[in-house]
Design a protein around this motif. Structure first.
Motif, PDB file in Angstrom:
ATOM      1  N   ARG A   1      -2.237 -40.139  31.958  1.00  0.00           N
ATOM      2  CA  ARG A   1      -3.033 -38.943  32.227  1.00  0.00           C
ATOM      3  C   ARG A   1      -2.118 -37.710  32.304  1.00  0.00           C
ATOM      4  NH1 ARG A   1      -5.907 -40.732  35.876  1.00  0.00           N
ATOM      5  NH2 ARG A   1      -7.848 -40.927  34.744  1.00  0.00           N
ATOM      6  N   LYS A   2      -1.004 -37.823  33.005  1.00  0.00           N
ATOM      7  CA  LYS A   2      -0.074 -36.704  33.129  1.00  0.00           C
ATOM      8  C   LYS A   2       0.475 -36.303  31.763  1.00  0.00           C
ATOM      9  CE  LYS A   2       4.176 -35.116  35.377  1.00  0.00           C
ATOM     10  NZ  LYS A   2       4.300 -34.053  34.416  1.00  0.00           N
ATOM     11  N   ARG A   3       0.824 -37.276  30.965  1.00  0.00           N
ATOM     12  CA  ARG A   3       1.365 -36.979  29.636  1.00  0.00           C
ATOM     13  C   ARG A   3       0.318 -36.257  28.776  1.00  0.00           C
ATOM     14  NH1 ARG A   3       3.632 -41.249  25.243  1.00  0.00           N
ATOM     15  NH2 ARG A   3       4.325 -39.700  23.758  1.00  0.00           N
TER      16      ARG A   3
ATOM     17  N   VAL B   1      -2.318 -34.495  29.867  1.00  0.00           N
ATOM     18  CA  VAL B   1      -2.565 -33.165  30.440  1.00  0.00           C
ATOM     19  C   VAL B   1      -1.415 -32.216  30.091  1.00  0.00           C
ATOM     20  CG1 VAL B   1      -2.755 -31.905  32.628  1.00  0.00           C
ATOM     21  CG2 VAL B   1      -4.113 -33.969  32.250  1.00  0.00           C
ATOM     22  N   ASP B   2      -0.189 -32.717  30.130  1.00  0.00           N
ATOM     23  CA  ASP B   2       0.963 -31.889  29.750  1.00  0.00           C
ATOM     24  C   ASP B   2       0.899 -31.487  28.273  1.00  0.00           C
ATOM     25  OD1 ASP B   2       1.918 -32.073  32.326  1.00  0.00           O
ATOM     26  OD2 ASP B   2       3.498 -33.530  31.855  1.00  0.00           O
TER      27      ASP B   2
ATOM     28  N   THR C   1      -0.434 -46.838  38.203  1.00  0.00           N
ATOM     29  CA  THR C   1       0.748 -46.037  37.889  1.00  0.00           C
ATOM     30  C   THR C   1       0.802 -45.715  36.399  1.00  0.00           C
ATOM     31  OG1 THR C   1       1.951 -47.071  39.706  1.00  0.00           O
ATOM     32  CG2 THR C   1       3.268 -45.951  38.045  1.00  0.00           C
TER      33      THR C   1
ATOM     34  N   GLU D   1      -1.726 -45.661  34.341  1.00  0.00           N
ATOM     35  CA  GLU D   1      -2.845 -44.763  34.073  1.00  0.00           C
ATOM     36  C   GLU D   1      -2.503 -43.322  34.471  1.00  0.00           C
ATOM     37  OE1 GLU D   1      -7.365 -44.138  35.659  1.00  0.00           O
ATOM     38  OE2 GLU D   1      -6.684 -46.206  35.373  1.00  0.00           O
ATOM     39  N   ALA D   2      -1.876 -43.159  35.623  1.00  0.00           N
ATOM     40  CA  ALA D   2      -1.475 -41.824  36.073  1.00  0.00           C
ATOM     41  C   ALA D   2      -0.429 -41.222  35.139  1.00  0.00           C
ATOM     42  CB  ALA D   2      -0.949 -41.888  37.502  1.00  0.00           C
ATOM     43  N   ASP D   3       0.507 -42.043  34.672  1.00  0.00           N
ATOM     44  CA  ASP D   3       1.532 -41.554  33.747  1.00  0.00           C
ATOM     45  C   ASP D   3       0.911 -41.086  32.428  1.00  0.00           C
ATOM     46  OD1 ASP D   3       3.518 -42.071  35.592  1.00  0.00           O
ATOM     47  OD2 ASP D   3       4.140 -43.963  34.661  1.00  0.00           O
TER      48      ASP D   3
ATOM     49  N   ARG E   1      -1.831 -31.146  26.510  1.00  0.00           N
ATOM     50  CA  ARG E   1      -2.904 -30.153  26.394  1.00  0.00           C
ATOM     51  C   ARG E   1      -2.423 -28.785  26.881  1.00  0.00           C
ATOM     52  NH1 ARG E   1      -8.480 -31.446  29.210  1.00  0.00           N
ATOM     53  NH2 ARG E   1      -7.076 -31.393  30.970  1.00  0.00           N
TER      54      ARG E   1
ATOM     55  N   LEU F   1      -8.529 -38.528  27.218  1.00  0.00           N
ATOM     56  CA  LEU F   1      -8.741 -38.417  28.665  1.00  0.00           C
ATOM     57  C   LEU F   1     -10.110 -38.965  29.059  1.00  0.00           C
ATOM     58  CD1 LEU F   1      -7.141 -34.912  29.268  1.00  0.00           C
ATOM     59  CD2 LEU F   1      -6.360 -37.069  30.267  1.00  0.00           C
TER      60      LEU F   1
END
Length: 114
Positions: free
Chosen positions: A10-12, A14-15, A4, A6-8, A17, A74
């Motif tokens: 990654r999302k942050r 990607v957002d 969870t 790690e996903a958070d 970028r 990333l």
């Protein structure tokens, strides 16, 4: 780090970028070459336009550097080395990562570099 977290992260990243890409796209016109036709634009106005273009180009260079930092973060996340200092292999303080998820070095190494 659990899945969870790690996903958070990654999302942050990607957002972040995506926001940089959107800002770059929106500002594309301000980086365009300045017209040399002095009949349509006065000399001082052209100098102002050239200064604005120079500032826009510098801002774009900073965006490119920031995007590279995000891409590297990333890559570290995918490799399982996210949160580990790239210089000393010690864990980066969680609060430091919260403030800047693309950070690559711990505080001690950042101080040594400064």
């Amino acid at each position: 780090m659990n899945k969870t977290e790690e996903a958070d992260i990654r999302k942050r990243l990607v957002d972040m970028r995506a926001a940089l890409h959107a800002a770059s796209t929106d500002a594309a016109g301000s980086r365009a070459p300045v017209e040399l036709d002095q009949t349509s634009v006065g000399r001082l106005s052209r100098i102002d336009a050239m200064q604005a273009q120079s500032m826009a180009l510098a801002t774009e260079r900073r965006r490119i550097i920031e995007q590279a930092r995000i891409d590297q973060a990333l890559a570290r996340l995918a490799a399982g080395t996210y949160g580990i200092c790239v210089k000393c292999d010690e864990p980066i303080e969680p609060r430091r990562l919260t403030l800047d998820p693309a950070i690559a070095v711990c505080l001690a190494c950042a101080r040594d570099h400064a």
